[in-house]
Scaffold this motif. Structure first.
Motif, mmCIF file in Angstrom:
data_model
loop_
_atom_site.group_PDB
_atom_site.id
_atom_site.type_symbol
_atom_site.label_atom_id
_atom_site.label_comp_id
_atom_site.label_asym_id
_atom_site.label_seq_id
_atom_site.Cartn_x
_atom_site.Cartn_y
_atom_site.Cartn_z
ATOM 1 N N GLU A 1 31.786 48.416 44.812
ATOM 2 C CA GLU A 1 31.760 47.081 44.463
ATOM 3 C C GLU A 1 30.840 46.064 45.249
ATOM 4 N N LEU A 2 30.684 44.924 44.855
ATOM 5 C CA LEU A 2 29.661 43.830 45.519
ATOM 6 C C LEU A 2 30.364 43.605 46.876
ATOM 7 N N ALA A 3 29.487 43.302 47.763
ATOM 8 C CA ALA A 3 30.265 42.877 49.023
ATOM 9 C C ALA A 3 30.812 41.539 48.986
ATOM 10 N N PRO A 4 31.885 41.233 49.684
ATOM 11 C CA PRO A 4 32.580 39.983 49.440
ATOM 12 C C PRO A 4 31.662 38.789 49.739
ATOM 13 N N GLU A 5 30.706 38.742 50.570
ATOM 14 C CA GLU A 5 29.950 37.731 50.623
ATOM 15 C C GLU A 5 28.839 37.568 49.578
ATOM 16 N N GLU A 6 28.660 38.615 48.741
ATOM 17 C CA GLU A 6 27.462 38.586 47.493
ATOM 18 C C GLU A 6 28.081 37.631 46.573
ATOM 19 N N PRO A 7 27.342 36.863 45.750
ATOM 20 C CA PRO A 7 27.771 36.167 44.578
ATOM 21 C C PRO A 7 27.836 37.220 43.479
ATOM 22 N N SER A 8 28.470 36.771 42.470
ATOM 23 C CA SER A 8 28.858 37.802 41.387
ATOM 24 C C SER A 8 27.637 37.811 40.351
ATOM 25 N N LEU A 9 26.524 36.736 40.345
ATOM 26 C CA LEU A 9 25.397 36.971 39.615
ATOM 27 C C LEU A 9 24.224 37.344 40.486
ATOM 28 N N ASP A 10 23.251 37.885 39.906
ATOM 29 C CA ASP A 10 21.880 38.273 40.825
ATOM 30 C C ASP A 10 20.965 37.233 40.375
ATOM 31 N N ARG A 11 20.101 37.345 41.223
ATOM 32 C CA ARG A 11 18.748 36.611 41.126
ATOM 33 C C ARG A 11 19.061 35.009 40.387
ATOM 34 N N GLY A 12 20.067 34.222 41.354
ATOM 35 C CA GLY A 12 20.088 32.880 41.011
ATOM 36 C C GLY A 12 20.470 32.527 39.804
ATOM 37 N N LYS A 13 20.870 33.656 38.784
ATOM 38 C CA LYS A 13 21.612 33.004 37.631
ATOM 39 C C LYS A 13 22.505 32.024 37.757
ATOM 40 N N SER A 14 22.811 31.115 36.798
ATOM 41 C CA SER A 14 23.720 30.048 36.895
ATOM 42 C C SER A 14 25.245 30.508 36.699
ATOM 43 N N SER A 15 25.777 30.351 37.803
ATOM 44 C CA SER A 15 27.310 30.725 38.042
ATOM 45 C C SER A 15 28.037 29.475 37.124
ATOM 46 N N GLN A 16 27.624 28.224 37.083
ATOM 47 C CA GLN A 16 28.280 27.424 36.257
ATOM 48 C C GLN A 16 28.147 27.460 34.868
ATOM 49 N N ILE A 17 27.056 27.785 34.208
ATOM 50 C CA ILE A 17 26.845 28.171 33.003
ATOM 51 C C ILE A 17 27.715 29.106 32.298
ATOM 52 N N THR A 18 27.517 30.326 33.387
ATOM 53 C CA THR A 18 28.227 31.460 32.935
ATOM 54 C C THR A 18 29.940 31.142 32.857
ATOM 55 N N GLU A 19 30.200 30.602 33.860
ATOM 56 C CA GLU A 19 31.684 30.129 33.793
ATOM 57 C C GLU A 19 32.065 29.365 32.649
ATOM 58 N N ASP A 20 31.221 28.344 32.167
ATOM 59 C CA ASP A 20 31.432 27.616 31.215
ATOM 60 C C ASP A 20 31.435 28.454 29.835
ATOM 61 N N PHE A 21 30.260 29.430 29.673
ATOM 62 C CA PHE A 21 30.280 30.141 28.510
ATOM 63 C C PHE A 21 31.615 30.951 28.349
ATOM 64 N N ARG A 22 31.924 31.508 29.511
ATOM 65 C CA ARG A 22 33.250 32.454 29.255
ATOM 66 C C ARG A 22 34.275 31.776 28.929
ATOM 67 N N ALA A 23 34.458 30.449 29.339
ATOM 68 C CA ALA A 23 35.527 29.623 28.675
ATOM 69 C C ALA A 23 35.386 29.303 27.362
ATOM 70 N N LEU A 24 34.161 29.314 27.020
ATOM 71 C CA LEU A 24 34.037 28.683 25.593
ATOM 72 C C LEU A 24 34.268 30.106 24.667
ATOM 73 N N LYS A 25 33.919 31.354 25.083
ATOM 74 C CA LYS A 25 34.318 32.710 24.330
ATOM 75 C C LYS A 25 35.946 32.280 24.332
ATOM 76 N N LYS A 26 36.560 32.242 25.198
ATOM 77 C CA LYS A 26 38.029 32.068 25.383
ATOM 78 C C LYS A 26 38.556 31.320 24.152
ATOM 79 N N THR A 27 37.853 30.016 24.151
ATOM 80 C CA THR A 27 38.342 29.063 23.414
ATOM 81 C C THR A 27 38.072 29.848 21.886
#
Length: 444
Positions: free
Chosen positions: A93-119
């Motif tokens: 698994e990813l090391a605890p200190e590592e972000p969930s996304l690679d290469r600077g991908k937007s975590s906020q956009i990703t979080e909002d998109f996943r919330a949109l899919k849940k909607t």
């Protein structure tokens, strides 16, 4: 670097702590012979499994060394079932200190998109109206019957032949949109039923291969408009697309064709030839080379039915000409509809964007109307279809306002245009790319 543990494929449950990895190491495993990817912070070695992947090995390879969470969720209906295949591939698994996304991908956009899919799930937008698809299939079969009745009643003169050809081309185009629905698993809850009907529609109604389509089309969805990853922009040196490719060709003095005239010769070798020549050859050779006998049998059933129906009117040679004329007509329809959403958008090397941003960069919409929906198989909602490929097409318009809102929130352009404008933009896009090539060819 990774911290301890076995990095091989097929690790089993253990009492020792799960090995952890940093993105720096994961990104090194992006070769055809060495492929790791990340799903929900879990690291998987998919090198050997990719060869057995039902969607083809290339689509997995396109995400090697990356986070593939949203792509994984987008393409699979039953995540628990598919998860069983992932368990033996888990290596850490990813090391605890590592972000969930690679290469600077937007975590906020990703979080909002996943919330949109849940909607969307809460709104039941992934629920199918089976009557809708029954009517689609019915109107295809009715058109097939009408074409035969015209020839039976009026004979095989030029006018009845032309009318029947246009009716059959319409039927083929609509069958193409319908097989697209089943191929994306967007009709039935069980994948197996989608696969079975997909083979019937694309095989028996169109004479093509479900596996050929899957392996090709899923790559397009995974990495749309990305050179070396999206087969839909692999133009075999016939066209130069976007901005990067014409500049590269120009700087390297590559001139396979006069690309500054590609917006003109497009009318001669693009829409007329894609299906009757390139696709047909590729489909047949793929089925034979891969020994895909099931798909080949389905395709043969189409040809048997077609020639049994039309040889009495035209003879063997005449029926063959009739078939290719129908595909010539269908090819125009297919090319214009499929390119109006993509060829005018950004076409470049992989910038490793998050799922939402990458799909918006490569797709645009065409305004909704009853005709536009029918004419394009609801691919006028290309943005929503790419974001949610398993969503039944009759629900895409319902999620569109929420997608627009999310784009506005993050300053992402949401392009929507009239049908005629979208079609004309194909030509202007080709012209612009051709001019970029010529300028680089002459001056750089």
């Amino acid at each position: 670097m990774g911290k301890g543990g076995n990095q091989g494929e097929g690790s089993t449950e253990r009492q020792v702590p799960m090995p952890t990895f940093r993105w720096e190491e994961i990104q090194k495993h992006n070769l055809r012979t060495d492929q790791w990817l990340v799903i929900d912070r879990k690291v998987y070695n998919v090198t050997k499994w990719s060869k057995r992947h039902p969607g083809g090995h290339r689509v997995i390879g396109h995400y090697s060394g990356e986070d593939a969470t949203d792509a994984f969720r987008a393409f699979h209906l039953d995540l628990d079932f598919v998860g069983k295949f992932l368990k033996p591939l888990l290596i850490g698994e990813l090391a605890p200190e590592e972000p969930s996304l690679d290469r600077g991908k937007s975590s906020q956009i990703t979080e909002d998109f996943r919330a949109l899919k849940k909607t969307a799930e809460d709104m039941n937008l992934f629920k199918t109206n089976h009557l809708f698809f029954f009517f689609l299939l019915s109107h295809i079969i009715i058109m097939e019957s009408i074409a035969w009745l015209i020839l039976s009643y009026f004979g095989n003169g030029w006018i009845p032949t032309l009318i029947s050809a246009f009716v059959l081309a319409t039927s083929q185009a609509q069958a193409g949109w319908l097989q697209h629905d089943y191929g994306h698993l967007s009709v039935y809850k069980k994948s197996i039923w989608n696969h079975i009907v997909h083979k019937f529609v694309i095989g028996h109604l169109k004479g093509a291969s479900a596996n050929w389509w899957n392996h090709r089309h899923f790559q397009h969805h995974a990495k749309p408009n990305i050179f070396h990853k999206d087969p839909d922009i692999k133009s075999l040196h016939v066209f130069v697309l976007g901005e990067w490719q014409p500049l590269e060709y120009g700087k390297k003095k590559l001139k396979y064709l006069p690309y500054n005239h590609q917006h003109e010769y497009f009318f001669l070798i693009g829409p007329p030839l894609l299906i009757p020549m390139y696709f047909q050859y590729q489909i047949i050779m793929t089925m034979i080379s891969r020994r895909d006998w099931v798909d080949l049998a389905w395709a043969i059933s189409y040809y048997v039915r077609f020639f049994y129906t039309y040889i009495p009117f035209y003879g063997i040679l005449g029926a063959l000409v009739f078939l290719n004329f129908i595909r010539f007509l269908e090819s125009h329809w297919f090319v214009w509809v499929t390119q109006m959403n993509h060829i005018v958008m950004e076409i470049d090397l992989d910038h490793y964007r998050d799922w939402f941003s990458s799909q918006l960069a490569a797709t645009c919409n065409v305004e909704q109307s009853f005709f536009n929906d029918w004419f394009s198989g609801h691919l006028n909602f290309q943005i929503e279809h790419h974001l949610f490929p398993t969503m039944p097409r009759h629900n895409l318009h319902k999620i569109a306002p929420l997608v627009k809102s999310l784009c506005a929130k993050h300053g992402i352009e949401y392009q929507e245009k009239p049908l005629l404008r979208a079609l004309l933009d194909i030509v202007s896009s080709l012209k612009k790319s051709g001019e970029l090539w010529l300028d680089a060819y002459l001056h750089k």
